[in-house]
Design a protein around this motif. Structure first.
Motif, PDB file in Angstrom:
ATOM      1  N   UNK A 113     -22.969  35.351 -24.664  1.00 55.73           N
ATOM      2  CA  UNK A 113     -22.533  36.618 -25.680  1.00 55.73           C
ATOM      3  C   UNK A 113     -23.532  37.382 -26.140  1.00 55.73           C
ATOM      4  N   UNK A 114     -24.235  36.773 -26.788  1.00 54.22           N
ATOM      5  CA  UNK A 114     -25.715  37.996 -27.033  1.00 54.22           C
ATOM      6  C   UNK A 114     -26.003  38.867 -26.180  1.00 54.22           C
ATOM      7  N   UNK A 115     -25.983  38.266 -24.266  1.00 50.75           N
ATOM      8  CA  UNK A 115     -26.006  39.694 -23.165  1.00 50.75           C
ATOM      9  C   UNK A 115     -25.153  40.597 -23.587  1.00 50.75           C
ATOM     10  N   UNK A 116     -23.859  40.326 -24.087  1.00 50.01           N
ATOM     11  CA  UNK A 116     -22.685  41.421 -23.663  1.00 50.01           C
ATOM     12  C   UNK A 116     -22.558  42.829 -25.160  1.00 50.01           C
ATOM     13  N   UNK A 117     -23.976  42.346 -26.116  1.00 51.27           N
ATOM     14  CA  UNK A 117     -23.701  43.199 -26.930  1.00 51.27           C
ATOM     15  C   UNK A 117     -24.421  44.001 -26.367  1.00 51.27           C
ATOM     16  N   UNK A 118     -24.184  45.218 -27.618  1.00 48.49           N
ATOM     17  CA  UNK A 118     -25.255  46.551 -27.341  1.00 48.49           C
ATOM     18  C   UNK A 118     -27.128  46.375 -27.569  1.00 48.49           C
ATOM     19  N   UNK A 119     -28.228  46.327 -27.146  1.00 46.48           N
ATOM     20  CA  UNK A 119     -28.931  46.058 -27.243  1.00 46.48           C
ATOM     21  C   UNK A 119     -29.511  46.004 -28.268  1.00 46.48           C
ATOM     22  N   UNK A 120     -29.203  47.011 -29.196  1.00 38.68           N
ATOM     23  CA  UNK A 120     -29.539  47.069 -30.972  1.00 38.68           C
ATOM     24  C   UNK A 120     -28.324  46.201 -31.355  1.00 38.68           C
ATOM     25  N   UNK A 121     -27.161  46.047 -31.352  1.00 39.09           N
ATOM     26  CA  UNK A 121     -26.769  44.609 -32.436  1.00 39.09           C
ATOM     27  C   UNK A 121     -27.396  43.309 -32.027  1.00 39.09           C
ATOM     28  N   UNK A 122     -27.479  43.299 -30.436  1.00 41.77           N
ATOM     29  CA  UNK A 122     -28.469  41.995 -30.192  1.00 41.77           C
ATOM     30  C   UNK A 122     -29.819  41.752 -31.056  1.00 41.77           C
ATOM     31  N   UNK A 123     -30.888  42.586 -30.684  1.00 38.85           N
ATOM     32  CA  UNK A 123     -31.610  42.923 -31.607  1.00 38.85           C
ATOM     33  C   UNK A 123     -31.788  42.909 -33.005  1.00 38.85           C
ATOM     34  N   UNK A 124     -30.214  43.637 -34.067  1.00 33.57           N
ATOM     35  CA  UNK A 124     -30.220  42.947 -34.935  1.00 33.57           C
ATOM     36  C   UNK A 124     -29.881  41.553 -35.590  1.00 33.57           C
ATOM     37  N   UNK A 125     -29.443  41.324 -34.618  1.00 32.96           N
ATOM     38  CA  UNK A 125     -28.822  39.198 -34.324  1.00 32.96           C
ATOM     39  C   UNK A 125     -30.039  38.779 -34.956  1.00 32.96           C
ATOM     40  N   UNK A 126     -30.450  39.070 -33.746  1.00 35.93           N
ATOM     41  CA  UNK A 126     -31.625  38.365 -33.721  1.00 35.93           C
ATOM     42  C   UNK A 126     -32.726  38.053 -34.815  1.00 35.93           C
ATOM     43  N   UNK A 127     -32.939  39.248 -35.298  1.00 42.05           N
ATOM     44  CA  UNK A 127     -33.994  39.070 -36.243  1.00 42.05           C
ATOM     45  C   UNK A 127     -32.963  38.815 -37.041  1.00 42.05           C
ATOM     46  N   UNK A 128     -32.201  38.682 -37.885  1.00 47.28           N
ATOM     47  CA  UNK A 128     -31.934  37.654 -39.088  1.00 47.28           C
ATOM     48  C   UNK A 128     -31.869  36.063 -38.795  1.00 47.28           C
ATOM     49  N   UNK A 129     -31.505  35.668 -37.268  1.00 50.84           N
ATOM     50  CA  UNK A 129     -31.445  33.889 -37.033  1.00 50.84           C
ATOM     51  C   UNK A 129     -33.303  34.253 -37.799  1.00 50.84           C
ATOM     52  N   UNK A 130     -33.351  32.854 -37.615  1.00 53.13           N
ATOM     53  CA  UNK A 130     -34.481  31.443 -37.876  1.00 53.13           C
ATOM     54  C   UNK A 130     -35.424  31.940 -36.785  1.00 53.13           C
ATOM     55  N   UNK A 131     -36.249  32.272 -36.389  1.00 56.06           N
ATOM     56  CA  UNK A 131     -37.233  32.372 -35.096  1.00 56.06           C
ATOM     57  C   UNK A 131     -36.508  30.881 -34.374  1.00 56.06           C
ATOM     58  N   UNK A 132     -36.738  29.570 -34.709  1.00 56.22           N
ATOM     59  CA  UNK A 132     -36.312  28.116 -34.771  1.00 56.22           C
ATOM     60  C   UNK A 132     -34.782  28.607 -34.237  1.00 56.22           C
ATOM     61  N   UNK A 133     -33.560  29.264 -34.164  1.00 54.28           N
ATOM     62  CA  UNK A 133     -32.533  29.219 -34.050  1.00 54.28           C
ATOM     63  C   UNK A 133     -32.621  30.147 -32.645  1.00 54.28           C
ATOM     64  N   UNK A 134     -32.800  31.374 -32.590  1.00 56.42           N
ATOM     65  CA  UNK A 134     -33.189  32.475 -32.321  1.00 56.42           C
ATOM     66  C   UNK A 134     -33.978  32.169 -30.723  1.00 56.42           C
TER      67      UNK A 134
END
Length: 461
Positions: free
Chosen positions: A37-58
């Motif tokens: 799912x994350x791979x189908x997002x635009x790179x900036x959207x994926x980066x924003x998503x992963x940045x908001x998750x905890x490191x353990x979840x990301x």
């Protein structure tokens, strides 16, 4: 159908609007599907998503992204954030991630990783110092180590402690002496069946199959397949353990190597990223170069046809059979090269077996050529205007060209292997083009042998 395609827009909306819900999704959906799912997002959207998750979840999501996706997303996040995510990744996945980054970006993130997790940074340096296709680059430094003189209870406690910090599968416990040399291993099954107070040394297996860090990853894969191993330790010349290689990484290696070989067999330069992520211009470059090479190679076929044009003019109907004859040689050569390349890949064939292969392929070429020659002989005689001499010429040509195709198709991959070139480079189109030229020559000499009177009457020498 992949789960990402099935759930589609709904999950994307959840990920964009409320990233915190990913915590719940991690409990219900495999990280591999979330990575889709994350791979189908635009790179900036994926980066924003992963940045908001905890490191353990990301980390489990980021670690499962394609390498090109990681390379696009990482520069869009802060180096500190990427370092925290990298610290939660498996050591081998973390090293692979750093290897796809530009040097300037990699150095900055590695500096941050040294602050966040100095041990993880050291692991990256340890793994990255080995060649990319070697066992050393493929290994993980996360494994359970114990002293050989402890009790089974202590070894089980070490497994539990290791599992708290590392998510990777644990297969064995490795007993090391004071110099970090590998003494023996005990599987989890061995530990569970033994008494807790039993000395570990009594259940250790000392005849350990291991590999060197400089061994090629394909050789490691064959070694693990041969001995049915789920994990293999990597040791240096002094038997000091450096890490272990698990079967999941070997599956990735085999998939990548087979994909590359198949593309080379089709005369396509191997793709660095998946089909739909490869740009149009990249396809033109990767396919065009080989097409130009093959097209230029076919010039020799055209030159041979022009050179022997008097022969074709003198023999009625000869031109109709030339495409049939040379394509048969290309087909036989392609069959042989495919068998040999695959045999080399799985270790069934060694370069020093060349003489056995030569006689074997020449014999098969003779038998197959006689079969096709018989069919061709009667096929020619089906036309009233043709005569026995021409039918015999076609039959002899088929025998010669099939033998030639089989021998060249089998020997060329072995020659390339001997000089250190990937045998798959001898692609089937390349062999087919080479045999085309030789097929024309074989036909001409067969005609001169059988139909000498006809050619002499036409003034052809």
């Amino acid at each position: 159908m992949r789960l990402a395609r099935l759930l589609g827009p709904d999950l994307k909306q959840i990920l964009n609007e409320d990233p915190e819900q990913v915590r719940d999704l991690l409990d219900e959906i495999h990280p591999e599907d979330l990575a889709d799912i994350v791979g189908e997002l635009e790179p900036d959207e994926a980066a924003k998503l992963l940045a908001q998750l905890s490191a353990e979840d990301a980390a489990p999501i980021f670690g499962r992204l394609e390498e090109d996706e990681q390379g696009e997303i990482a520069p869009l996040m802060s180096p500190e954030r990427v370092a925290h995510i990298a610290s939660e990744m498996a050591p081998d996945d973390r090293a692979d991630f750093f290897s796809v980054l530009p040097v300037s970006v990699s150095d900055v993130i590695l500096e941050k990783l040294e602050v966040v997790d100095p041990e993880a940074a050291e692991d990256v340096r340890e793994i990255e110092k080995w060649p990319e296709t070697s066992a050393g680059h493929l290994m993980t430094t996360a494994y359970v180590r114990v002293a050989p003189d402890v009790a089974v209870r202590t070894a089980i406690a070490a497994v539990r402690a290791h599992a708290e910090d590392h998510k990777e599968n644990v297969y064995n416990v490795y007993a090391l002496d004071s110099n970090e040399r590998l003494v023996g291993i005990a599987s989890l099954c061995d530990l569970l069946l033994a008494s807790h107070e039993q000395p570990l040394g009594e259940i250790l297996r000392t005849n350990v199959i291991s590999v060197k860090p400089t061994d090629d990853q394909e050789d490691v894969a064959r070694q693990m397949a041969r001995y049915d191993l789920a994990v293999v330790p990597v040791v240096d010349d002094k038997e000091v353990i450096l890490g272990v290689i698990t079967v999941d990484d070997i599956i990735d290696v085999l998939t990548a190597e087979q994909t590359e070989d198949v593309q080379k067999l089709g005369a396509v330069e191997p793709l660095d990223v998946p089909y739909f992520k490869t740009s149009f211009l990249s396809f033109i470059r990767k396919r065009g170069v080989w097409l130009i090479v093959l097209f230029v190679e076919e010039f020799f076929t055209q030159t041979a046809l022009r050179y022997y044009d008097p022969v074709f003019e003198a023999i009625k109907g000869a031109a109709y059979y030339v495409p049939l004859l040379i394509s048969t040689g290309g087909n036989s050569g392609s069959q042989s090269s495919t068998l040999i390349i695959r045999g080399l890949a799985v270790g069934e064939i060694k370069p020093h077996d060349w003489w056995r292969i030569l006689f074997r392929e020449a014999g098969m070429g003779l038998v197959l050529g006689l079969m096709l020659g018989a069919i061709g002989f009667f096929r020619v005689l089906m036309y009233p205007e043709q005569h026995t001499d021409f039918a015999l010429t076609v039959a002899l040509t088929l025998v010669g060209i099939v033998m030639t195709g089989c021998t060249i198709g089998s020997m060329l991959p072995l020659v390339l292997k001997r000089v250190g070139v990937d045998p798959a480079t001898s692609s089937t189109p390349f062999i087919a083009s080479l045999v085309d030229v030789l097929g024309i020559v074989i036909f001409v000499y067969a005609a001169k042998l059988v139909m000498a009177n006809v050619l002499q009457a036409a003034g052809v020498h």
